[in-house]
Each structure stands twice: as structure tokens, then as C-alpha cells.
Design a protein around this motif. Structure first.
Motif, mmCIF file in Angstrom:
data_model
loop_
_atom_site.group_PDB
_atom_site.id
_atom_site.type_symbol
_atom_site.label_atom_id
_atom_site.label_comp_id
_atom_site.label_asym_id
_atom_site.label_seq_id
_atom_site.Cartn_x
_atom_site.Cartn_y
_atom_site.Cartn_z
ATOM 1 N N VAL A 254 0.844 -1.194 0.000
ATOM 2 C CA VAL A 254 0.000 0.000 0.000
ATOM 3 C C VAL A 254 0.878 1.244 0.000
ATOM 4 C CG1 VAL A 254 -1.876 -1.172 1.214
ATOM 5 C CG2 VAL A 254 -0.149 0.068 2.517
ATOM 6 N N ASP A 255 0.255 2.380 -0.304
ATOM 7 C CA ASP A 255 0.954 3.655 -0.277
ATOM 8 C C ASP A 255 1.046 4.184 1.154
ATOM 9 O OD1 ASP A 255 1.229 3.711 -3.082
ATOM 10 O OD2 ASP A 255 -0.817 4.475 -3.296
ATOM 11 N N LYS A 256 1.881 5.182 1.342
ATOM 12 C CA LYS A 256 1.997 5.818 2.653
ATOM 13 C C LYS A 256 0.678 6.489 3.033
ATOM 14 C CE LYS A 256 6.970 6.777 2.456
ATOM 15 N NZ LYS A 256 8.010 7.845 2.463
ATOM 16 N N VAL B 218 1.989 -6.016 5.658
ATOM 17 C CA VAL B 218 1.669 -4.829 4.860
ATOM 18 C C VAL B 218 2.971 -4.113 4.515
ATOM 19 C CG1 VAL B 218 0.378 -2.672 4.748
ATOM 20 C CG2 VAL B 218 -0.530 -4.601 6.066
ATOM 21 N N GLU B 219 3.329 -4.144 3.243
ATOM 22 C CA GLU B 219 4.511 -3.424 2.778
ATOM 23 C C GLU B 219 4.107 -2.013 2.378
ATOM 24 O OE1 GLU B 219 6.339 -5.578 -0.370
ATOM 25 O OE2 GLU B 219 7.273 -7.043 0.976
ATOM 26 N N VAL C 156 7.250 -1.555 6.938
ATOM 27 C CA VAL C 156 6.429 -2.760 7.059
ATOM 28 C C VAL C 156 5.555 -2.674 8.304
ATOM 29 C CG1 VAL C 156 6.449 -5.269 7.335
ATOM 30 C CG2 VAL C 156 8.157 -4.190 5.896
ATOM 31 N N SER C 157 4.345 -3.190 8.167
ATOM 32 C CA SER C 157 3.456 -3.342 9.305
ATOM 33 C C SER C 157 2.795 -4.702 9.219
ATOM 34 C CB SER C 157 2.391 -2.227 9.317
ATOM 35 O OG SER C 157 1.538 -2.368 10.447
ATOM 36 N N VAL C 158 2.360 -5.232 10.359
ATOM 37 C CA VAL C 158 1.703 -6.536 10.407
ATOM 38 C C VAL C 158 0.344 -6.385 11.056
ATOM 39 C CG1 VAL C 158 1.799 -8.894 11.303
ATOM 40 C CG2 VAL C 158 3.884 -7.794 10.485
ATOM 41 N N ILE C 159 -0.706 -6.822 10.348
ATOM 42 C CA ILE C 159 -2.058 -6.820 10.879
ATOM 43 C C ILE C 159 -2.356 -8.211 11.415
ATOM 44 C CG2 ILE C 159 -4.495 -6.396 10.398
ATOM 45 C CD1 ILE C 159 -2.723 -3.933 10.124
#
Length: 205
Positions: free
Chosen positions: A16-18, A86-87, A55-58
Motif C-alpha cells: 500500500v501507499d503511505k 503490509v509493505e 512494514v506493518s503486520v495486521i
């Protein structure tokens, strides 16, 4: 009365975008017997911020908590993976031609040195000379009619082994390099999920 039920399968990885606001259909595939399925798919899940870096992790439980809070009487069943990676896309930069050329030359020279040192260690020149003597009964320092086909065959063998020539693929079988890259990506994803879970536990405590 039929129970209202939805099935959710988390996606393994998305990009996804910022500052993107994640909704349910961004992170999961959703199906069920409810009339408001499209409305459910637009449920807000998470807002990407600068703190997320790259990176984030849901987590699946985080997702279920959001769903239960928004739809307390809805029966939800989570299938498959329990996390979504989530990159966060970076700003695309134009490739530097001279940097690419330098890296290409470095890899080319390094590969050539590795092949040359290997042939020196196994005394390949003496092997060719011995093979020439067995076939012709003559001694020759440079049996080119053996060395030249061998060199060509070495290059062709590398091409067939990696199953690529530039962007052309010979068949659908993955090359050893692609398999290693896939395994590396799997290990990296597992590390990101574990690392994120450890940080969340520390934050909660």
C-alpha cells in the motif's frame, strides 16, 4: 432464522501507499450469507502512519476485535493465515545507469574469478591435456578443440541451470535461484511476523 455468518481469509502480503487507510477488503477475502457484505468489506481496519516505517503486520485477533466491536451479533470465522504483512511503498527512484553498470561489472568479474580459481584448484588444464592425449596419443599444451567447446558448454549449462536468458524463461520450472529467493522471502516474512508480535507484547505489558 438463519445465523448471519461471514468467512474471512487473510491475505498473506499486500503493498500500500503511505498514509493509506486499510479497510477489510484490502487485507482479506470476505464471503458470507449477509446482505450488507459490501458494507462490511469497507470496514476501517488500520491507518498507516509514519511510525510504521516500511512494514506493518495486521494480526487476525486485532481484526476480529475490530469486527466484534462494529458487528457484535455477527458470527465470524477466520480461515488460513493469522497475520497480514503490509509493505509500505517507497517513492520510486530512477535507476542510476552507472551504478547498475558498476554492479554488473563487479558481479561479472567476481563470477569469472570464482570459475577460474575453481578450474585452477582442480587442475582443469591438465585434465584437458590428459583427455587430449587419450584421444589422439599426442601431447599438447593447449588442446583448443577441447577447451573451446568446454567453455561454450559451461556457459550454456549455466543458462539451462538457471532457466533464464535475460527475461526469457525456457519452462515453468523455477530456477534454483528463484527457489532460494522464495525461501529467503518466507524466512523474512516469518521474522517480521515474530518480531512484530514480540513488540506488541512488550507494548501491551
Amino acid at each position: 432464522m438463519q445465523e448471519e455468518k461471514v468467512y474471512i481469509q487473510l491475505k498473506k502480503k499486500i503493498a500500500v501507499d503511505k498514509q493509506h487507510l486499510l479497510i477489510l477488503k484490502d487485507v482479506a477475502f470476505v464471503t458470507g450469507n449477509i446482505d450488507y457484505l459490501e458494507q462490511l468489506e469497507t470496514l476501517k481496519i488500520y491507518q498507516i502512519t509514519e511510525k510504521d516505517n516500511n512494514v506493518s503486520v495486521i494480526d487476525g485477533f486485532q481484526l476480529l476485535d475490530t469486527l466484534v466491536e462494529a458487528y457484535p451479533f455477527l458470527s465470524v470465522e477466520l480461515l488460513g493465515a493469522n497475520q497480514v504483512i503490509v509493505e509500505i511503498k517507497k517513492n520510486d527512484k530512477k535507476a542510476n545507469f552507472f551504478l547498475i553498470l558498476f554492479i554488473w561489472m563487479l558481479l561479472c568479474i567476481g563470477s569469472a574469478m570464482a570459475i577460474m580459481n575453481f578450474h585452477y584448484d582442480v587442475s582443469m588444464e591438465e585434465v584437458h591435456q590428459g583427455l587430449y592425449f587419450l584421444l589422439t596419443g599426442e601431447q599438447k599444451d593447449k588442446p583448443l578443440w577441447i577447451q573451446i567447446p568446454y567453455s561454450i558448454g559451461l556457459g550454456l549449462g549455466m543458462i539451462l541451470f538457471f532457466n533464464h536468458i535475460f527475461k526469457k524463461r525456457f519452462n515453468e520450472e523455477p530456477s534454483p535461484l528463484e527457489v532460494e529467493m522464495f525461501n529467503y522471502q518466507q524466512d523474512l516474512d516469518h521474522y517480521l511476523i515474530y518480531h512484530e508480535n514480540v513488540l506488541n507484547k512488550r507494548d501491551d505489558s
